[in-house]
Design an enzyme around this catalytic site. Structure first.
Site, PDB file in Angstrom:
ATOM      1  CD  GLU A 119      -7.080  -0.899  -0.620  1.00 41.01           C
ATOM      2  OE1 GLU A 119      -6.272  -0.890   0.320  1.00 41.01           O
ATOM      3  OE2 GLU A 119      -7.821  -1.848  -0.870  1.00 41.01           O
ATOM      4  CG  HIS A 177     -15.175   3.569  -0.356  1.00 43.54           C
ATOM      5  ND1 HIS A 177     -14.041   2.926   0.084  1.00 43.54           N
ATOM      6  CD2 HIS A 177     -15.405   3.113  -1.604  1.00 43.54           C
ATOM      7  CE1 HIS A 177     -13.622   2.106  -0.874  1.00 43.54           C
ATOM      8  NE2 HIS A 177     -14.440   2.196  -1.901  1.00 43.54           N
ATOM      9  CB  VAL A 214     -17.986  -7.681  -3.850  1.00 46.83           C
ATOM     10  CG1 VAL A 214     -19.322  -8.278  -3.435  1.00 46.83           C
ATOM     11  CG2 VAL A 214     -16.837  -8.477  -3.240  1.00 46.83           C
ATOM     12  NE  ARG A 243     -10.038  -7.599  -4.735  1.00 48.27           N
ATOM     13  CZ  ARG A 243     -11.086  -6.908  -4.322  1.00 48.27           C
ATOM     14  NH1 ARG A 243     -12.193  -6.866  -5.058  1.00 48.27           N
ATOM     15  NH2 ARG A 243     -11.050  -6.227  -3.201  1.00 48.27           N
ATOM     16  CE  LYS A 269      -3.535  -2.560  -0.246  1.00 51.88           C
ATOM     17  NZ  LYS A 269      -4.008  -2.852  -1.603  1.00 51.88           N
ATOM     18  CG  HIS A 280     -12.153  -1.059   8.121  1.00 52.17           C
ATOM     19  ND1 HIS A 280     -12.089   0.306   7.959  1.00 52.17           N
ATOM     20  CD2 HIS A 280     -11.685  -1.319   9.352  1.00 52.17           C
ATOM     21  CE1 HIS A 280     -11.589   0.836   9.066  1.00 52.17           C
ATOM     22  NE2 HIS A 280     -11.340  -0.117   9.926  1.00 52.17           N
ATOM     23  CD  GLU A 312     -11.315   0.221  -2.586  1.00 51.02           C
ATOM     24  OE1 GLU A 312     -12.229  -0.605  -2.685  1.00 51.02           O
ATOM     25  OE2 GLU A 312     -10.576   0.299  -1.581  1.00 51.02           O
ATOM     26  CE  LYS A 325      -3.121   5.550   7.845  1.00 50.42           C
ATOM     27  NZ  LYS A 325      -3.579   5.777   6.454  1.00 50.42           N
ATOM     28  CG  ASN A 367      -9.298  -3.112  -4.311  1.00 51.51           C
ATOM     29  OD1 ASN A 367      -8.330  -3.192  -3.555  1.00 51.51           O
ATOM     30  ND2 ASN A 367     -10.487  -2.720  -3.906  1.00 51.51           N
TER      31      ASN A 367
END
Lengths: 447, 73
Positions: free
Chosen positions: A288, A208, A295, A292, A116, A235, A275, A158, A290
């Site tokens: 980030e 989001h 869903v 792929r 990340k 999350h 995202e 963080k 993804n």
């Protein structure tokens, strides 16, 4: 086009890929663990192979066994679905080394986006909007407060080696900051054996919002607009919709075009999702990527009329994006998806068990239901809690909410607890109906 | 006083056992972590005390409401 594709997954996504393969005239091969022998997707595929006991590491994560089945059945490509091995670059390379096409982006992109902090650095370098942040903090309090002042309060402390939100602490002023840094260092050194921390601008009540991307192997990338997936618990997304409510269309299109330009520069070559967090100030910041199928891809399919799964298979087979997608892609109406989970609707605790009764709502041109389960099966604790996805499409957001609520009302499940009551509370809430969504909304609404 | 029984709230598998018999625990301190549906669910001590027994082993399957540990009374 491929001759035969191994679907290295289970449940709703395996069923979805099998359906896309049938549409393309490609033979499909399902795999199943001992827990899934009677699952509907197994019966829907042209061929099916048992791959091992129920625990995922012995079946859906068993790379050797999956590659053995691929050889045995003579597949010329493998679709990883989502979850399991879909973002495992090493597995993608092994699939390629075995002479099959891995249906997804090249392994180097899976790798580049998988780590990340490296992914953030790469995206920032290409101009992706990022939340302001500091480098690793030193021990001098004056240096810490100066870094926070440059970013502007509130800030988020963080752990550099962290994950899963562990040790992440918000601070609204200098006093809180110094205490938070000390505490975050202690938690981080206990949890990750690393006391290094850094600061990031805290995005308050963030939404989001993610952008659906598709690239081909000939250097072209296009986007299919955005989805809002702000309703999350632990999350994990629960309700997703397209388009994002209340986001001015020119703003959505501009951000989508910007992301497309960056991925084209990089040479991204299959399906992916960028995202982002959208702050109350209207600013996007990269979260980030993804690498792929998501869903929630179905909401994009319903508003654009484009079959994303068939499209990713066609570009993996070498077709150019121009041949796969229409020249103009428009957003038509509004689509909302609810993820029906096997879990307690109040505390969100898992609830595996037998499906004594399992009657999803009837499908229609405007209502899609995707599931890997059927009545009489047992939902095991070995896999994720997704029972079914129900997606409603209507001319307006209000009509889509009403259609989804009505469909979920007729969804009968007995034998386990589900989050259906939670979804209904969410759909009926004033904040959701007004489109006033943010990632903390689910927790606020759960009681 | 009878020992206090600690029950699992979920069906799942025992992932990690964090405490052994004889060890002291504080209220709300995890005794073990269960795994179900890709979630890790800690089992917390309901009060301060000393672990009397751990009645499951790592890798075991547990049912909802099953006793997984006890605290000395």
């Amino acid at each position: 086009m491929f001759h035969k594709v191994l679907v290295a997954n289970r449940g709703a996504v395996a069923a979805r890929v099998v359906r896309a393969l049938r549409l393309l005239g490609v033979r499909s091969v399902a795999v199943y663990s001992e827990a899934d022998a009677t699952a509907s997707y197994v019966a829907e595929a042209d061929e099916a192979y048992a791959i091992g006991p129920a625990p995922a590491r012995d079946s859906y994560l068993n790379q050797d066994r999956l590659l053995e089945v691929a050889r045995q059945c003579g597949a010329d490509a493998l679709h990883p679905g989502y979850g399991f091995l879909s973002e495992n670059a090493n597995f993608a390379r092994r699939v390629q080394a075995a002479g099959l096409v891995f249906i997804g982006p090249s392994p180097r992109w899976i790798e580049a986006m998988g780590e990340k902090t490296a992914a953030r650095a790469l995206m920032a370098q290409h101009g992706m909007p990022m939340a302001a942040g500091s480098g690793l903090l030193g021990t001098d309090p004056a240096e810490v407060t100066a870094a926070a002042a440059r970013i502007g309060y509130p800030v988020l402390v963080k752990p550099a080696a962290g994950g899963g939100g562990i040790g992440m602490l918000a601070a609204a002023d200098e006093t809180a900051l110094l205490a938070a840094v000390e505490r975050s260092r202690a938690i981080s050194s206990r949890s990750f054996s690393d006391a290094q921390v850094y600061l990031e601008k805290l995005v308050e009540r963030p939404r989001h919002v993610e952008f659906q991307m598709l690239g081909d192997r000939h250097g072209q990338v296009r986007h299919l607009f955005e989805r809002d997936c702000s309703v999350q618990r632990r999350h994990q997304k629960v309700i997703e919709e397209a388009p994002a409510p209340g986001l001015p269309r020119p703003r959505a299109a501009a951000m989508a075009a910007e992301a497309t330009g960056i991925l084209a520069q990089l040479g991204y070559d299959n399906i992916g999702t960028v995202e982002m967090l959208l702050g109350a100030d209207g600013q996007f910041s990269f979260l980030e990527m993804n690498t792929r199928l998501q869903v929630e891809h179905a909401v994009t399919e319903m508003v654009t009329g484009i079959d994303l799964v068939a499209s990713m298979i066609r570009v993996a087979a070498g077709e150019a994006l121009d041949a796969v997608l229409p020249a103009e892609i428009a957003v038509n109406g509004h689509a909302i998806e609810a993820r029906v989970y096997a879990e307690d609707p109040v505390r969100f605790l898992p609830s595996p068990g037998p499906l004594h009764r399992f009657r999803p709502p009837a499908e229609s041109a405007t209502l899609r239901v995707e599931t890997g389960y059927r009545e009489g099966m047992t939902v095991t604790p070995h896999y994720d809690p997704l029972l079914a996805k129900v997606i409603a499409h209507a001319p307006t957001r209000g009509a889509a909410i009403a259609a989804l609520a009505q469909a979920l009302d007729s969804f009968e499940v007995q034998g386990i607890r589900t989050n259906l009551a939670f979804i209904q509370r969410m759909l009926a809430s004033d904040a959701f109906r007004a489109g006033d969504v943010h990632t903390g909304l689910a927790t606020e609404t759960k009681n | 006083m009878a020992d206090t029984r600690i029950k699992s709230e979920i069906s799942g598998n025992v992932w990690k056992i964090l405490k052994a018999p004889g060890e002291a625990v504080a209220e709300e301190e995890p005794v073990m972590i269960l795994e179900s549906m890709k979630m890790e669910i800690p089992v917390m001590a309901p009060r301060d005390g000393v672990v009397a027994s751990i009645t499951v082993a790592e890798g075991d399957t547990v049912a909802e409401d099953q006793v997984v540990a006890t605290l000395k009374g």
